[in-house]
Design a protein around this motif. Structure first.
Motif, PDB file in Angstrom:
ATOM      1  N   ALA A  33      25.239 155.549  22.415  1.00 43.99           N
ATOM      2  CA  ALA A  33      26.360 155.675  23.250  1.00 43.99           C
ATOM      3  C   ALA A  33      27.040 154.339  23.453  1.00 43.99           C
ATOM      4  O   ALA A  33      26.247 153.490  24.121  1.00 43.99           O
ATOM      5  N   PRO A  34      28.287 154.335  22.972  1.00 44.83           N
ATOM      6  CA  PRO A  34      28.810 152.975  23.021  1.00 44.83           C
ATOM      7  C   PRO A  34      29.376 152.256  24.627  1.00 44.83           C
ATOM      8  O   PRO A  34      29.261 151.213  24.682  1.00 44.83           O
ATOM      9  N   ASP A  35      29.646 153.080  25.647  1.00 47.74           N
ATOM     10  CA  ASP A  35      29.652 152.899  26.966  1.00 47.74           C
ATOM     11  C   ASP A  35      30.736 151.829  27.158  1.00 47.74           C
ATOM     12  O   ASP A  35      30.426 150.646  27.624  1.00 47.74           O
ATOM     13  N   PRO A  36      31.921 151.749  26.432  1.00 46.73           N
ATOM     14  CA  PRO A  36      33.034 150.906  26.514  1.00 46.73           C
ATOM     15  C   PRO A  36      33.475 150.578  27.837  1.00 46.73           C
ATOM     16  O   PRO A  36      33.631 151.462  28.656  1.00 46.73           O
ATOM     17  N   VAL A  37      33.663 149.040  28.304  1.00 47.08           N
ATOM     18  CA  VAL A  37      34.313 148.921  29.178  1.00 47.08           C
ATOM     19  C   VAL A  37      35.301 147.925  28.952  1.00 47.08           C
ATOM     20  O   VAL A  37      35.200 146.655  28.251  1.00 47.08           O
ATOM     21  N   LEU A  38      36.457 148.105  29.486  1.00 49.35           N
ATOM     22  CA  LEU A  38      37.621 147.274  29.323  1.00 49.35           C
ATOM     23  C   LEU A  38      37.896 146.566  30.766  1.00 49.35           C
ATOM     24  O   LEU A  38      38.307 147.329  31.699  1.00 49.35           O
ATOM     25  N   TRP A  55      33.883 145.133  26.181  1.00 47.85           N
ATOM     26  CA  TRP A  55      32.200 145.416  26.044  1.00 47.85           C
ATOM     27  C   TRP A  55      31.801 146.478  25.857  1.00 47.85           C
ATOM     28  O   TRP A  55      32.441 147.776  26.243  1.00 47.85           O
ATOM     29  N   PHE A  56      30.904 146.607  24.896  1.00 48.98           N
ATOM     30  CA  PHE A  56      30.295 147.984  24.448  1.00 48.98           C
ATOM     31  C   PHE A  56      28.920 147.697  23.924  1.00 48.98           C
ATOM     32  O   PHE A  56      28.331 146.845  23.843  1.00 48.98           O
ATOM     33  N   THR A  57      28.247 148.860  23.759  1.00 51.68           N
ATOM     34  CA  THR A  57      26.826 148.996  23.556  1.00 51.68           C
ATOM     35  C   THR A  57      26.544 149.074  21.890  1.00 51.68           C
ATOM     36  O   THR A  57      27.022 150.096  21.430  1.00 51.68           O
ATOM     37  N   GLY A  58      25.640 148.135  21.506  1.00 48.98           N
ATOM     38  CA  GLY A  58      25.261 148.312  19.903  1.00 48.98           C
ATOM     39  C   GLY A  58      23.905 148.965  19.795  1.00 48.98           C
ATOM     40  O   GLY A  58      23.206 148.982  20.961  1.00 48.98           O
ATOM     41  N   VAL A  59      23.377 148.941  18.591  1.00 44.16           N
ATOM     42  CA  VAL A  59      21.934 149.490  18.580  1.00 44.16           C
ATOM     43  C   VAL A  59      20.914 148.604  19.133  1.00 44.16           C
ATOM     44  O   VAL A  59      21.370 147.333  19.304  1.00 44.16           O
ATOM     45  N   GLY A  60      20.054 149.087  19.478  1.00 46.56           N
ATOM     46  CA  GLY A  60      19.104 148.222  20.362  1.00 46.56           C
ATOM     47  C   GLY A  60      19.353 147.950  21.695  1.00 46.56           C
ATOM     48  O   GLY A  60      18.636 146.770  22.510  1.00 46.56           O
ATOM     49  N   GLY A  61      20.390 148.305  22.307  1.00 42.53           N
ATOM     50  CA  GLY A  61      20.788 148.185  23.669  1.00 42.53           C
ATOM     51  C   GLY A  61      21.605 146.794  23.855  1.00 42.53           C
ATOM     52  O   GLY A  61      21.856 146.494  24.840  1.00 42.53           O
ATOM     53  N   ALA A  62      22.241 146.135  22.507  1.00 40.90           N
ATOM     54  CA  ALA A  62      23.088 144.980  23.006  1.00 40.90           C
ATOM     55  C   ALA A  62      24.070 145.337  23.325  1.00 40.90           C
ATOM     56  O   ALA A  62      24.796 146.390  22.989  1.00 40.90           O
ATOM     57  N   ARG A  63      24.700 144.541  24.434  1.00 42.90           N
ATOM     58  CA  ARG A  63      25.969 144.494  25.096  1.00 42.90           C
ATOM     59  C   ARG A  63      26.896 143.614  24.124  1.00 42.90           C
ATOM     60  O   ARG A  63      26.778 142.357  24.132  1.00 42.90           O
ATOM     61  N   VAL A  64      27.837 144.103  23.300  1.00 43.87           N
ATOM     62  CA  VAL A  64      28.561 143.412  22.436  1.00 43.87           C
ATOM     63  C   VAL A  64      30.007 143.128  22.949  1.00 43.87           C
ATOM     64  O   VAL A  64      30.590 143.906  23.557  1.00 43.87           O
ATOM     65  N   TYR A  65      30.565 141.980  23.052  1.00 39.96           N
ATOM     66  CA  TYR A  65      31.952 141.470  23.452  1.00 39.96           C
ATOM     67  C   TYR A  65      32.757 141.510  22.271  1.00 39.96           C
ATOM     68  O   TYR A  65      32.645 141.044  21.369  1.00 39.96           O
ATOM     69  N   ALA A  66      33.963 141.892  22.772  1.00 37.64           N
ATOM     70  CA  ALA A  66      35.402 141.784  21.883  1.00 37.64           C
ATOM     71  C   ALA A  66      36.387 141.350  22.745  1.00 37.64           C
ATOM     72  O   ALA A  66      36.584 141.784  23.850  1.00 37.64           O
ATOM     73  N   LYS A  67      37.452 140.666  22.215  1.00 40.97           N
ATOM     74  CA  LYS A  67      38.810 140.318  22.897  1.00 40.97           C
ATOM     75  C   LYS A  67      39.714 141.606  22.296  1.00 40.97           C
ATOM     76  O   LYS A  67      39.619 142.186  21.064  1.00 40.97           O
ATOM     77  N   TYR A  76      21.140 141.217  10.215  1.00 40.89           N
ATOM     78  CA  TYR A  76      22.528 141.687   9.626  1.00 40.89           C
ATOM     79  C   TYR A  76      22.658 143.266   9.683  1.00 40.89           C
ATOM     80  O   TYR A  76      23.800 143.550   9.651  1.00 40.89           O
ATOM     81  N   ARG A  77      21.690 143.843   9.774  1.00 46.18           N
ATOM     82  CA  ARG A  77      21.687 145.290   9.707  1.00 46.18           C
ATOM     83  C   ARG A  77      22.348 145.537  11.082  1.00 46.18           C
ATOM     84  O   ARG A  77      23.428 146.296  11.228  1.00 46.18           O
ATOM     85  N   GLN A  78      22.144 144.972  12.136  1.00 45.94           N
ATOM     86  CA  GLN A  78      22.523 145.348  13.510  1.00 45.94           C
ATOM     87  C   GLN A  78      24.025 144.827  13.573  1.00 45.94           C
ATOM     88  O   GLN A  78      24.706 145.522  14.364  1.00 45.94           O
ATOM     89  N   ILE A  79      24.203 143.669  13.050  1.00 44.13           N
ATOM     90  CA  ILE A  79      25.682 143.037  13.243  1.00 44.13           C
ATOM     91  C   ILE A  79      26.469 143.955  12.441  1.00 44.13           C
ATOM     92  O   ILE A  79      27.655 144.458  12.897  1.00 44.13           O
ATOM     93  N   PHE A  80      26.187 144.466  11.087  1.00 42.66           N
ATOM     94  CA  PHE A  80      27.185 145.551  10.621  1.00 42.66           C
ATOM     95  C   PHE A  80      27.303 146.575  11.438  1.00 42.66           C
ATOM     96  O   PHE A  80      28.294 147.089  11.176  1.00 42.66           O
ATOM     97  N   LEU A  81      26.209 147.145  11.894  1.00 40.42           N
ATOM     98  CA  LEU A  81      26.496 148.383  12.720  1.00 40.42           C
ATOM     99  C   LEU A  81      27.203 148.075  13.862  1.00 40.42           C
ATOM    100  O   LEU A  81      27.808 148.805  14.457  1.00 40.42           O
ATOM    101  N   ASP A  82      27.410 147.040  14.505  1.00 36.88           N
ATOM    102  CA  ASP A  82      28.273 146.378  15.512  1.00 36.88           C
ATOM    103  C   ASP A  82      29.724 146.771  15.115  1.00 36.88           C
ATOM    104  O   ASP A  82      30.541 147.143  15.932  1.00 36.88           O
TER     105      ASP A  82
END
Length: 323
Positions: free
Chosen positions: A39-44, A61-73, A156-162
């Motif tokens: 579940a991406p659970d995005p927060v703006l 912010w959103f959730t990637g595989v493995g539970g990472a919270r990933v940031y984007a502008k 890079y598998r995880q980054i590609f999926l992000d």
């Protein structure tokens, strides 16, 4: 003009050296299944540090595989009318860098686009990398997970999926037309744009500039495992000094080689490359380009290396106006 790689007519025919694993398609189908269950659970959140008076700027912010919270502008035009849906573009940054500031992205919302720029996990930005430690690392991502028996641990598998999760989050925003999405970037960002469009085939336009992460064995055989690819040389010197595992290593790297993903791209592609690029050699870039079966073209800069090329951003903006 001098050349150090293949002549241009041969580049258009080159099909790459790095092997493609037999279970490559299964590998990525399983990866996408894992992502679908995440579940991406995005927060703006409105960005406090934005200098813009003409665009709305957000920390995403959103959730990637493995539970990472990933940031984007994330940026969008101000004063949007209810019900209006806009095209959106995704931008990916160079190796070990981050999404940068706000100002260099403002042309996009002023031209009627929404825009998202992701921090790769574990590199120079704010995204988490729960497989390692919080905070930044300087490269090493190509070889991270290489010694794990499970190739699903490759970084890079995880980054590609992000990148795919970001695309899906952005497509879900009410102001975004999910059928008008593009991706672009230079170097690592170019490779990630290719990977994103391959794994999320709804992306309609892709604009990589001198893409990284292509045809690792060709880089090695050209004795160019330095600069961005220097970790390949370090790995062999430290962990396989007699080169007894060469076939195994390049076979595993094949899972995260963008040339093997390229045939999955369905969107139109505009690639830009310099023929004097000794960081990401032209042949490695063409290994991916030549496998793309969707509409495509490549713009050649004969005298340019791995650097900013004149007019490249103007070309990309004009290209994305076709969304």
């Amino acid at each position: 003009m001098p050349i150090f790689d293949k002549p241009l007519p041969e580049l258009y025919l080159y099909q790459g050296r790095n092997p493609r694993p037999d279970d490559f398609d299964l590998y990525w189908e399983q990866a996408l299944d894992e992502l679908a269950a995440t579940a991406p659970d995005p927060v703006l959140e409105p960005a406090r540090d934005s200098p813009s008076r003409h665009a709305e700027c957000f920390d995403l912010w959103f959730t990637g595989v493995g539970g990472a919270r990933v940031y984007a502008k994330y940026l969008r035009p101000k004063n949007l009318r209810a019900g209006v849906r806009l095209p959106a573009v995704l931008r990916f940054h160079g190796y070990a860098m981050n999404s940068g500031g706000w100002t260099d992205k403002l042309a996009w919302p002023l031209e009627g686009f929404c825009h998202a720029s992701m921090d790769c996990r574990g590199q120079g930005g704010r995204s988490q990398d729960p497989g390692g430690v919080w905070g930044t690392t300087l490269r090493g991502h190509i070889i991270r997970g290489l010694d794990d028996p499970n190739p699903h641990k490759l970084a890079y598998r995880q980054i590609f999926l992000d990148t795919v999760q970001l695309a899906r989050v952005v497509m879900g925003f009410p102001e975004v037309d999910a059928g008008r999405l593009g991706a672009y970037g230079g170097s690592q960002g170019g490779g990630l744009a290719l990977a994103c469009a391959a794994l999320e085939p709804r992306i309609q336009r892709v604009a990589p500039v001198h893409p990284f992460l292509c045809d690792y064995r060709r880089v090695w055989e050209m004795d160019l495992a330095k600069d961005a690819y220097e970790e390949l040389r370090y790995w062999f010197r430290m962990f396989d000094p007699r080169h007894e595992r060469v076939e195994e290593v390049f076979a595993k790297l094949g899972y995260i080689d963008c040339q093997h993903l390229a045939s999955r791209i369905r969107g139109e592609v505009l690639m830009q490359t310099g023929l004097m690029d000794t960081v990401c050699p032209p042949s490695t870039q063409f290994a991916a380009y030549n496998k793309i079966t969707s509409p495509k073209r490549v713009v050649i800069y004969p005298d340019y290396t791995h650097e900013q090329m004149p007019g490249d951003l103007d070309l990309m903006l004009d290209f994305m106006h076709g969304l």
